[in-house]
Design a protein around this motif. Structure first.
Motif, PDB file in Angstrom:
ATOM      1  N   ALA A  71       0.829  -1.207   0.000  1.00 27.52           N
ATOM      2  CA  ALA A  71       0.000   0.000   0.000  1.00 27.52           C
ATOM      3  C   ALA A  71       0.864   1.258   0.000  1.00 27.52           C
ATOM      4  O   ALA A  71       0.562   2.232  -0.702  1.00 27.52           O
ATOM      5  CB  ALA A  71      -0.927  -0.004   1.218  1.00 27.52           C
ATOM      6  N   ALA A  72       1.962   1.234   0.777  1.00 26.64           N
ATOM      7  CA  ALA A  72       2.842   2.401   0.830  1.00 26.64           C
ATOM      8  C   ALA A  72       3.460   2.681  -0.534  1.00 26.64           C
ATOM      9  O   ALA A  72       3.566   3.839  -0.960  1.00 26.64           O
ATOM     10  CB  ALA A  72       3.931   2.182   1.875  1.00 26.64           C
ATOM     11  N   VAL A  73       3.865   1.618  -1.230  1.00 28.82           N
ATOM     12  CA  VAL A  73       4.458   1.784  -2.561  1.00 28.82           C
ATOM     13  C   VAL A  73       3.431   2.330  -3.549  1.00 28.82           C
ATOM     14  O   VAL A  73       3.684   3.302  -4.273  1.00 28.82           O
ATOM     15  CB  VAL A  73       5.035   0.446  -3.064  1.00 28.82           C
ATOM     16  N   ARG A  74       2.260   1.722  -3.573  1.00 33.84           N
ATOM     17  CA  ARG A  74       1.223   2.140  -4.540  1.00 33.84           C
ATOM     18  C   ARG A  74       0.738   3.561  -4.251  1.00 33.84           C
ATOM     19  O   ARG A  74       0.536   4.364  -5.180  1.00 33.84           O
ATOM     20  CB  ARG A  74       0.059   1.160  -4.522  1.00 33.84           C
ATOM     21  N   ASN A  75       0.521   3.884  -2.991  1.00 38.42           N
ATOM     22  CA  ASN A  75       0.054   5.230  -2.642  1.00 38.42           C
ATOM     23  C   ASN A  75       1.091   6.279  -2.995  1.00 38.42           C
ATOM     24  O   ASN A  75       0.760   7.375  -3.472  1.00 38.42           O
ATOM     25  CB  ASN A  75      -0.285   5.297  -1.149  1.00 38.42           C
ATOM     26  N   SER A  76       2.359   5.952  -2.756  1.00 43.58           N
ATOM     27  CA  SER A  76       3.439   6.872  -3.086  1.00 43.58           C
ATOM     28  C   SER A  76       3.511   7.109  -4.594  1.00 43.58           C
ATOM     29  O   SER A  76       3.654   8.246  -5.061  1.00 43.58           O
ATOM     30  CB  SER A  76       4.769   6.309  -2.574  1.00 43.58           C
ATOM     31  N   GLU A  77       3.410   6.031  -5.339  1.00 42.37           N
ATOM     32  CA  GLU A  77       3.468   6.131  -6.797  1.00 42.37           C
ATOM     33  C   GLU A  77       2.332   7.007  -7.323  1.00 42.37           C
ATOM     34  O   GLU A  77       2.543   7.899  -8.149  1.00 42.37           O
ATOM     35  CB  GLU A  77       3.383   4.732  -7.410  1.00 42.37           C
ATOM     36  N   THR A  78       1.127   6.751  -6.815  1.00 39.60           N
ATOM     37  CA  THR A  78      -0.034   7.516  -7.272  1.00 39.60           C
ATOM     38  C   THR A  78       0.112   8.999  -6.946  1.00 39.60           C
ATOM     39  O   THR A  78      -0.130   9.863  -7.791  1.00 39.60           O
ATOM     40  CB  THR A  78      -1.313   6.969  -6.614  1.00 39.60           C
ATOM     41  N   ALA A  79       0.521   9.290  -5.704  1.00 33.74           N
ATOM     42  CA  ALA A  79       0.656  10.682  -5.288  1.00 33.74           C
ATOM     43  C   ALA A  79       1.720  11.405  -6.103  1.00 33.74           C
ATOM     44  O   ALA A  79       1.527  12.565  -6.504  1.00 33.74           O
ATOM     45  CB  ALA A  79       0.998  10.739  -3.797  1.00 33.74           C
ATOM     46  N   TYR A  80       2.819  10.738  -6.362  1.00 30.20           N
ATOM     47  CA  TYR A  80       3.904  11.382  -7.106  1.00 30.20           C
ATOM     48  C   TYR A  80       3.494  11.661  -8.550  1.00 30.20           C
ATOM     49  O   TYR A  80       3.754  12.736  -9.087  1.00 30.20           O
ATOM     50  CB  TYR A  80       5.157  10.512  -7.079  1.00 30.20           C
ATOM     51  N   LEU A  81       2.849  10.701  -9.171  1.00 26.65           N
ATOM     52  CA  LEU A  81       2.448  10.886 -10.569  1.00 26.65           C
ATOM     53  C   LEU A  81       1.401  11.984 -10.708  1.00 26.65           C
ATOM     54  O   LEU A  81       1.338  12.667 -11.732  1.00 26.65           O
ATOM     55  CB  LEU A  81       1.921   9.566 -11.133  1.00 26.65           C
ATOM     56  N   GLU A  82       0.582  12.163  -9.683  1.00 23.11           N
ATOM     57  CA  GLU A  82      -0.436  13.224  -9.726  1.00 23.11           C
ATOM     58  C   GLU A  82       0.192  14.605  -9.620  1.00 23.11           C
ATOM     59  O   GLU A  82      -0.340  15.588 -10.128  1.00 23.11           O
ATOM     60  CB  GLU A  82      -1.439  13.022  -8.591  1.00 23.11           C
ATOM     61  N   GLU A  83       1.362  14.676  -8.927  1.00 30.83           N
ATOM     62  CA  GLU A  83       2.001  15.968  -8.681  1.00 30.83           C
ATOM     63  C   GLU A  83       3.147  16.264  -9.642  1.00 30.83           C
ATOM     64  O   GLU A  83       3.583  17.407  -9.763  1.00 30.83           O
ATOM     65  CB  GLU A  83       2.534  16.009  -7.250  1.00 30.83           C
ATOM     66  N   SER A  84       3.644  15.237 -10.322  1.00 32.86           N
ATOM     67  CA  SER A  84       4.820  15.417 -11.171  1.00 32.86           C
ATOM     68  C   SER A  84       4.456  15.288 -12.635  1.00 32.86           C
ATOM     69  O   SER A  84       3.710  14.391 -13.036  1.00 32.86           O
ATOM     70  CB  SER A  84       5.876  14.368 -10.815  1.00 32.86           C
ATOM     71  N   ALA A  85       5.006  16.172 -13.427  1.00 32.20           N
ATOM     72  CA  ALA A  85       4.719  16.140 -14.859  1.00 32.20           C
ATOM     73  C   ALA A  85       5.564  15.106 -15.583  1.00 32.20           C
ATOM     74  O   ALA A  85       5.122  14.515 -16.578  1.00 32.20           O
ATOM     75  CB  ALA A  85       4.979  17.521 -15.459  1.00 32.20           C
ATOM     76  N   GLY A  87       7.108  12.212 -14.215  1.00 30.43           N
ATOM     77  CA  GLY A  87       6.968  10.816 -13.769  1.00 30.43           C
ATOM     78  C   GLY A  87       8.269  10.055 -13.836  1.00 30.43           C
ATOM     79  O   GLY A  87       8.289   8.844 -14.106  1.00 30.43           O
ATOM     80  N   ALA A  88       9.387  10.752 -13.578  1.00 28.33           N
ATOM     81  CA  ALA A  88      10.705  10.129 -13.752  1.00 28.33           C
ATOM     82  C   ALA A  88      11.068   9.183 -12.618  1.00 28.33           C
ATOM     83  O   ALA A  88      11.877   8.285 -12.789  1.00 28.33           O
ATOM     84  CB  ALA A  88      11.771  11.215 -13.876  1.00 28.33           C
ATOM     85  N   LEU A  89      10.513   9.405 -11.446  1.00 27.65           N
ATOM     86  CA  LEU A  89      10.845   8.582 -10.288  1.00 27.65           C
ATOM     87  C   LEU A  89       9.689   7.645  -9.961  1.00 27.65           C
ATOM     88  O   LEU A  89       8.517   8.022 -10.062  1.00 27.65           O
ATOM     89  CB  LEU A  89      11.157   9.473  -9.070  1.00 27.65           C
ATOM     90  N   HIS A  90      10.036   6.439  -9.591  1.00 31.56           N
ATOM     91  CA  HIS A  90       9.011   5.455  -9.281  1.00 31.56           C
ATOM     92  C   HIS A  90       9.246   4.846  -7.904  1.00 31.56           C
ATOM     93  O   HIS A  90      10.391   4.760  -7.432  1.00 31.56           O
ATOM     94  CB  HIS A  90       8.987   4.346 -10.339  1.00 31.56           C
ATOM     95  N   ALA A  91       8.175   4.415  -7.270  1.00 32.76           N
ATOM     96  CA  ALA A  91       8.258   3.796  -5.944  1.00 32.76           C
ATOM     97  C   ALA A  91       8.788   2.368  -6.055  1.00 32.76           C
ATOM     98  O   ALA A  91       8.683   1.721  -7.100  1.00 32.76           O
ATOM     99  CB  ALA A  91       6.884   3.804  -5.278  1.00 32.76           C
TER     100      ALA A  91
END
Length: 226
Positions: A71-85, A87-91
């Motif tokens: 859940a921590a990985v998926r939530n982090s990925e989702t939050a980052y992609l929503e805020e970043s144009a 998407g260079a970093l992944h959980a």
């Protein structure tokens, strides 16, 4: 590949030791490897947990740890992609385990995990021991290993000696005084291993710390580890 770990029953252990005294046979316990999550589509998940035959609470505990990491990985990925144009970093999340001690009455398993939340500067490594009484199916706390209530003071003094003679001393963020009443630990045949979380006693770059206490130095042990 599936791994299976078997605890040797009392009768078998006595035969291997050359002892002829007759005792009741204890059914072996198998600890199997379960792949909880596996993914490499942007984010990376590689979560493997233990499953012990007949130990429902143990299994629920292991699943909970695995699900929390996922859940921590998926939530982090989702939050980052929503805020970043870009998407260079992944959980990134990894979890595996090792059976450290297993006999007819006690199981000690160490879960090792790594979590990198997308966009963060650093990941985090953590250790989660699972110590269980095979006779009752209940989790074993540190206090359950000892008669009396002096175990914190006794173990703290032993830990100080070990720290003073190891490289951990140079990495301390403050002088070591004592362990917690519920300090994390796991068992190996000749040592009780105290586990300190990342940042707990040393700088974060040092990661989690393990302090080995010789079983021969432990006082007032109960038969869970005697």
């Amino acid at each position: 590949m599936k791994r299976c770990f078997v605890g040797i029953g009392v009768l078998a252990a006595l035969v291997l030791a050359g002892c002829t005294e007759e005792k009741a046979e204890t059914k072996p316990v198998e600890i199997n490897e379960i792949e909880l999550a596996k993914e490499d589509a942007g984010l990376t998940l590689d979560i493997t947990i233990p499953e012990a035959d007949g130990l429902d609470v143990f299994n629920q505990h292991a699943v909970k740890l695995g699900k929390e990491l996922e859940a921590a990985v998926r939530n982090s990925e989702t939050a980052y992609l929503e805020e970043s144009a870009d998407g260079a970093l992944h959980a990134d999340g990894h979890m595996d385990f090792a059976v450290k001690f297993l006999d007819e009455q006690t199981a000690s398993v160490l879960i090792e995990a790594y979590l990198y939340e997308a966009g963060m500067a650093h990941g985090r490594t953590y250790l989660e021991p699972l110590n269980y009484d095979l006779r009752t199916g209940a989790a074993i706390e540190l206090a359950d290993l000892f008669e009396g209530d002096n175990y914190v003071a006794d173990l703290s003094e032993l830990a100080k000696v070990e720290i003073e003679t190891s490289e951990v001393k140079e990495q301390l963020t403050k002088p070591f005084t004592e362990i917690k009443e519920n300090q994390k630990f796991y068992l190996i045949p000749n040592n009780l291993v105290l586990v300190f979380d990342q940042y707990e006693i040393t700088a974060g770059v040092a990661g989690p710390q393990k302090i080995l206490i010789a079983k021969s130095d432990l006082k007032n042990l109960k038969d869970l580890y005697n």
